[in-house]
Structures are given as C-alpha cells and as structure tokens.
Design a protein around this motif. Structure first.
Motif, short mmCIF file in Angstrom:
data_model
loop_
_atom_site.label_atom_id
_atom_site.label_comp_id
_atom_site.label_asym_id
_atom_site.label_seq_id
_atom_site.Cartn_x
_atom_site.Cartn_y
_atom_site.Cartn_z
N ASP A 1 -6.28 12.09 -7.37
CA ASP A 1 -7.47 10.91 -6.42
C ASP A 1 -6.19 10.10 -5.94
O ASP A 1 -7.33 8.80 -6.05
N ARG B 1 -6.28 8.69 -2.44
CA ARG B 1 -7.45 8.06 -1.94
C ARG B 1 -7.82 6.37 -1.92
O ARG B 1 -7.69 5.53 -1.84
N GLU C 1 -5.64 3.96 -0.94
CA GLU C 1 -5.27 3.76 -0.25
C GLU C 1 -6.79 2.79 0.27
O GLU C 1 -6.98 2.17 1.41
N GLU C 2 -7.94 3.26 -0.51
CA GLU C 2 -9.48 3.23 -0.29
C GLU C 2 -9.75 1.97 -1.64
O GLU C 2 -10.69 0.96 -0.97
N GLU C 3 -9.68 1.34 -3.12
CA GLU C 3 -9.86 1.03 -3.05
C GLU C 3 -9.47 -0.39 -4.37
O GLU C 3 -9.74 -0.97 -4.28
N LYS D 1 0.80 3.89 -3.05
CA LYS D 1 0.84 5.48 -2.48
C LYS D 1 1.67 6.68 -3.09
O LYS D 1 1.44 7.72 -3.44
N ARG E 1 0.44 -1.57 -0.26
CA ARG E 1 0.15 0.40 -0.10
C ARG E 1 0.83 1.57 0.63
O ARG E 1 0.56 2.48 -0.71
N LYS F 1 -9.44 -3.36 -3.10
CA LYS F 1 -10.25 -4.13 -2.17
C LYS F 1 -9.48 -5.81 -2.54
O LYS F 1 -10.25 -6.40 -1.73
N ASP G 1 -6.91 -5.41 6.65
CA ASP G 1 -5.99 -4.62 6.01
C ASP G 1 -6.80 -4.00 5.65
O ASP G 1 -6.97 -3.59 4.55
N GLY G 2 -8.78 -4.51 5.66
CA GLY G 2 -9.18 -3.83 4.88
C GLY G 2 -9.78 -4.17 3.48
O GLY G 2 -10.76 -3.80 2.77
#
Length: 337
Positions: free
Chosen positions: A167, A170, A173-175, A152, A148, A177, A197-198
């Motif tokens: 973007d 983000r 960090e968020e997409e 990033k 990550r 999955k 880790d989500g």
C-alpha cells in the motif's frame, strides 16, 4: 545528537506568522465542558533512525500519536544529491544534508511505514529545508512534486523495490495531507500551492498563545503557540529549538541539561493546565529529530506525555487526529443547537 543534522541549520530568522483569519466555523458552539483537551506533538525533519525508534517507543508507552514532518532529502544518500534541485538553489544543495548511505535510507523507509501502521501522521517538511518565504506558488508546487515523487518511488530508488509494502504508493499519493514550512517561513504563495497539491492542513503559523486553527480557503492552518517560560515568564515559541536558543544561545550546554529540562517541563505543564482548566484550546508542541542540550527537551516531553495523556478528557494526537476530533465536536455541537 544526529550527525546528519545540526540545530545550526535552523539559524535563519524564524518568520513569526501570527495567525489571523476566521476560526473554523462552529468553535463557539462547542461547550468547554464537552471539548476534549487536545495535545498535538510534532517532529520536524524526521531523519535520525534511532530517534524514529525512540519516539515511536515513547508514543507506545504514553498512548500518544505524533505527526512526523519529513524532509525528503533524507530519502536519498548523499552520493545521489544531484537528483535534487530546490527552487533558486544550486543542484544538489540542501540545508540539512542527505542520508549518509543507502542502508540508512532503507532503514528510514521502514520506520516511516511502521509509524504509519501505528497510527501516526506523516506530513511534509518540504525537502532541503530552505526559507521559502519569498517563493512563488509555482516554486512550492515544484518542491511538493519532488517530495511526492521521491516518497512514492523511495523503495525503488533505494534499490529494494521488492521490499516495498503493498500500500506504499497509495499512502505516498493520498495520505500526506499536512505540511510545516522550514523556519516556519510561509510566504504568500504557500496556501495556493497547498490547495493545488491536495493538502488538508498547514502547521506553519505562530500564535500569541494556544489558538484554535483558522480556515484559509480549503486549508486548515494551525499555529505553534507562544508560552510563558522560565523565571521571567517571557513567552517563547513552544518548540525545542526556540527553547534551545533561549536557554543556551543555540550552543550545547550539557552541564545545565537537567535545569533546562525542568524549566521546559514546567512551561508545558503550566500551558496545559491553563487550557485544561479553561477553554480547552488545543496545545501544540513542536520538536526536531535532534536531542538539543543533551536531550533536555525530549526528556521533558516524555515526562509531560507520561503524566498527561492518561488524564480524563485528554487526547494526545497528531494533527490529522486533531482535525478529525475537532470536526466531530463541531458536528455534534451543531446537531445540539
């Protein structure tokens, strides 16, 4: 074939983790006649920039969306390999290498961003393509953290921070999955680390045939199916590398490329038809960013998607897209009860 990566880097035994556990709640309530036939195509490694372009063009032409499982060592030129430390390995070691230079890395970042904008799903294939079957949850967490942070900060690390899309951070960090373990080797520590880790899904299992995903805590787990192939109809994992080993023992045999293509295409067609005319369980097909046996398996994929994705009630989707569709179908089925 890419100079960065060879199928020989996959030669460790594949851990065939047959999916077990509860199917996602509500599967039995979705009537076959109302269920879309999903075709889920993914690529492991996601490194060769020419194959990024080729796959994206294939997607546009056929209407498909893909999942790209990225190996993060390709975000670094080989001159900076010392930045990477895999669990239980020497610093700077990677089974699949690194980018040849900084310019190659910058081109890859652009391809990743274009794919994201075109609706494709970017997932993690960890970093150095090591067999993590015996890794602890903490080992996996360390590998995920490096992935990550590398993604990033990739534009800054490449020395072109001014080109970073607004973007990007983000997105990193968020997409991200989804995950697929190198060698499909998923040990006991993996699911705990994925949850911590989500991640939303794991695509590291292998199933005896097409199967609905299973729930494991907060993680949805998908499995590449065994499908009948060839004159003997012996089952093989629906992945290009496994067909490559089946057809030519893992060595290039370009003279038979056309025959390998036809056998592969027939296996895909038959596996699809069985589900399309039957239970409509998602069909998952796996590939690498290597054109093995002179491109036989990529050509078979292109032909298969061209003739399949436009059929009624068919959706050629990424894993992220499949999760959304399956969730909507179950919600609709529950409301109808």
């Amino acid at each position: 074939m890419s100079s960065l990566f060879s199928p020989r880097s996959l030669l460790l035994p594949l851990a065939v983790a047959l999916a077990a556990g509860p199917a996602l709640a509500g599967d039995e309530a979705v009537e076959t006649a109302k269920r879309k036939q999903l075709v889920i195509v993914s690529f492991d490694g996601a490194h060769d920039n020419l194959l990024w372009e080729k796959s994206r063009a294939m997607a546009k032409r056929t209407g498909a969306h893909f999942t790209y499982f990225l190996s993060c060592t390709f975000l670094f030129p080989k001159a900076e390999r010392a930045k990477y430390q895999a669990p239980h390995e020497k610093r700077g070691r990677s089974n699949v290498g690194f980018a040849p230079d900084r310019e190659d890395t910058i081109l890859r970042l652009g391809e990743i961003w274009l794919a994201k904008l075109e609706g494709h799903d970017i997932g993690s294939h960890a970093c150095g393509h090591f067999d993590g079957g015996k890794w602890s949850a903490e080992d996996w967490k360390a590998e995920f953290a490096f992935f990550r942070e590398s993604l990033k900060n990739a534009w800054q690390n490449a020395g072109v921070g001014e080109r970073e899309p607004a973007d990007w951070k983000r997105f990193a960090e968020e997409e991200i999955k989804g995950f697929r373990a190198p060698y499909l080797s998923a040990g006991s520590g993996l699911v705990k680390a994925l949850e911590a880790d989500g991640f939303a899904y794991d695509a590291s299992l292998v199933t005896k045939g097409p199967a609905m995903p299973v729930a494991s805590g907060d993680i949805t787990r998908f499995g590449l199916p065994l499908v009948p192939e060839g004159a003997s109809q012996r089952p093989v994992i629906a992945m290009d590398y496994n067909l490559y080993v089946r057809h030519s023992k893992g060595k290039e045999n370009p003279e038979k490329s056309a025959a390998f293509e036809e056998s592969t295409l027939k296996a895909y067609r038959d596996a699809f038809a069985k589900q399309y005319d039957g239970e409509r369980i998602p069909l998952q097909l796996g590939f690498h960013f290597v054109e093995m046996n002179a491109g036989a398996y990529w050509r078979a994929l292109d032909r298969f998607l061209t003739e399949t994705c436009g059929k009624a009630d068919v959706a050629c989707v990424s894993y992220a897209g499949a999760l959304d569709i399956l969730a909507k179908e179950k919600k609709a089925a529950g409301a109808a009860l």
